[in-house]
Design a protein around this motif. Structure first.
Motif, PDB file in Angstrom:
ATOM      1  N   VAL A 217       0.862   8.906   3.030  1.00 30.39           N
ATOM      2  CA  VAL A 217       0.118   8.059   3.977  1.00 30.39           C
ATOM      3  C   VAL A 217      -0.155   8.552   5.159  1.00 30.39           C
ATOM      4  O   VAL A 217       0.697   9.382   5.810  1.00 30.39           O
ATOM      5  CB  VAL A 217       1.160   6.744   4.126  1.00 30.39           C
TER       6      VAL A 217
ATOM      7  N   ILE B 213       1.294   4.199  -2.928  1.00 32.92           N
ATOM      8  CA  ILE B 213       1.011   5.808  -2.461  1.00 32.92           C
ATOM      9  C   ILE B 213       2.047   6.816  -2.779  1.00 32.92           C
ATOM     10  O   ILE B 213       1.869   7.907  -3.432  1.00 32.92           O
ATOM     11  CB  ILE B 213       0.545   5.810  -1.423  1.00 32.92           C
ATOM     12  N   GLU B 214       3.291   6.379  -1.977  1.00 33.38           N
ATOM     13  CA  GLU B 214       4.401   7.446  -2.123  1.00 33.38           C
ATOM     14  C   GLU B 214       4.751   7.661  -3.542  1.00 33.38           C
ATOM     15  O   GLU B 214       5.392   8.722  -3.952  1.00 33.38           O
ATOM     16  CB  GLU B 214       5.317   7.072  -1.363  1.00 33.38           C
TER      17      GLU B 214
ATOM     18  N   TYR C  87       0.976  -1.047   0.039  1.00 35.13           N
ATOM     19  CA  TYR C  87      -0.107  -0.042  -0.075  1.00 35.13           C
ATOM     20  C   TYR C  87       0.779   1.252   0.172  1.00 35.13           C
ATOM     21  O   TYR C  87       0.573   2.173  -0.922  1.00 35.13           O
ATOM     22  CB  TYR C  87      -1.017  -0.110   1.168  1.00 35.13           C
ATOM     23  N   GLN C  88       1.804   1.531   0.821  1.00 33.50           N
ATOM     24  CA  GLN C  88       2.426   2.584   1.037  1.00 33.50           C
ATOM     25  C   GLN C  88       3.473   2.908   0.127  1.00 33.50           C
ATOM     26  O   GLN C  88       3.581   4.179  -0.461  1.00 33.50           O
ATOM     27  CB  GLN C  88       3.276   2.485   2.424  1.00 33.50           C
TER      28      GLN C  88
END
Length: 380
Positions: free
Chosen positions: A134, A127-128, A123-124
């Protein structure tokens, strides 16, 4: 010449680290989440049959239409909910690709995404790498329940997405109806998108009912569901999953999907389409895995590990606080090297490395493997 990558703080995946350590020390690998038993021979033969029948060229970008229809039928059977097979379902290269594509389709620089830690580790970075930020909300031992007051306080004008995962990896907990109603309430009348990671939807225990976002009309309108045939049918190496969403969201998804994957292995899709015609292939999964969970926990009931039985997934969290004060990463490595059993420490999934003295063990293994693992754990 100097090159600057977009992701600069990425450490080796804990799954790769622990699996490599297990291989190096010939340890029983209960760390990485994959079964050590084969998939149904009927499904394997179905892939071969599909190849021999000519399903060897590109599938449609959105996926084999028979498979999309089968997925649509499954949602009707399980949740009395519908997704149109032509416009609201897309077959993907596993759930992880679906998750990355959803985030890439919507998250822009400075958008905020709420995720619940500990969280699946894809996930992270997704996103980044898209410039998003986050916003972690911690789930705390031993219950790992969502504190909805914390969620409410984390939502602001920059909040673009909330990612949920139920049944939850790595803790084995599940979201209940009240959780979904609170999420629906908090996102109502907002532009927040919900990404619901439901890869373990069929692996749920103790007569719990999987609370898919599609059961809640207001949530469904703003939500993506990602799912995994690999997790469901014991063939994680096939990397085949799917994504469901209302048409406007799916159109945005496909605008990215068509340029990074386009289509997924066609013979596998055809085989899965035929296999899904028999609903027992997924309806029997809760009993199949609950028997494994119960067997594993029965075998270690007299050990020094403490536990609350997992409610879903094929993972069990064990509390070792009565055994040692070592941090979980150190203890996980010690167990692998000195005792011959590999697990996953949960602190690596928290931003602040929060250490609850627990390890995650995968019980998607043969009974023989589980017995061997239990014999080791009982001696610690």
């Amino acid at each position: 010449m100097q090159f600057t990558p977009k992701l600069t703080k990425v450490e080796p995946s804990i799954f790769s680290v622990m699996s490599a350590l297990a291989n190096a020390h010939n340890a029983i690998n209960l760390s990485q989440g994959f079964p050590n038993f084969k998939s149904d021979q009927k499904l394997i033969d179905g892939v071969t049959s599909a190849m021999n029948s000519g399903y060897n060229q590109y599938a449609p970008m959105a996926g084999n239409i028979e498979l999309r229809q089968a997925v649509s039928n499954k949602f009707e059977i399980l949740y009395n909910s519908s997704y149109h097979p032509e416009t609201e379902i897309t077959v993907t290269a596993g759930a992880t690709q679906a998750i990355f594509t959803i985030i890439s389709a919507f998250i822009k620089p400075n958008d905020e995404v709420i995720i619940f830690k500990p969280a699946y580790d894809c996930y992270q970075p997704a996103i980044e790498v898209n410039g998003g930020k986050v916003i972690p909300v911690a789930l705390k031992a031993p219950d790992y329940n969502i504190n909805w007051i914390d969620v409410k306080e984390s939502i602001c004008s920059k909040t673009k997405m909330i990612i949920i995962n139920t049944p939850h990896n790595p803790t084995g907990t599940v979201m209940r109806e009240n959780d979904m109603l609170r999420l629906q309430e908090l996102t109502n009348n907002t532009d927040i998108i919900v990404l619901s990671d439901e890869v373990y939807e069929h692996i749920i225990f103790d007569d719990e009912q999987h609370q898919s976002v599609c059961r809640f009309n207001n949530l469904k309108e703003r939500s993506f569901i990602t799912a995994s045939f690999g997790k469901t049918f014991h063939n994680t190496g096939w990397k085949t999953g799917y994504c469901c969403a209302p048409k406007p969201l799916m159109e945005a998804f496909r605008s990215v999907h068509q340029f990074n994957v386009f289509s997924v292995h066609h013979p596998t899709q055809k085989a899965l389409a035929d296999y899904l015609k028999d609903s027992s292939h997924y309806l029997e999964l809760p009993d199949f895995y609950q028997e494994k969970r119960d067997n594993f926990l029965s075998l270690i009931k007299d050990s020094r590990f403490k536990f609350t039985p997992s409610k879903g997934t094929y993972f069990q969290v064990l509390d070792y606080s009565e055994i040692t004060n070592k941090n979980d990463v150190e203890f996980a490595k010690q167990l692998t090297i000195e005792n011959g059993i590999a697990s996953i420490p949960l602190s690596v999934f928290y931003d602040n490395k929060l250490d609850h003295k627990v390890l995650r063990f995968c019980f998607a293994k043969t009974n023989e493997t589980l017995k061997q693992a239990a014999d080791i754990l009982n001696k610690i």
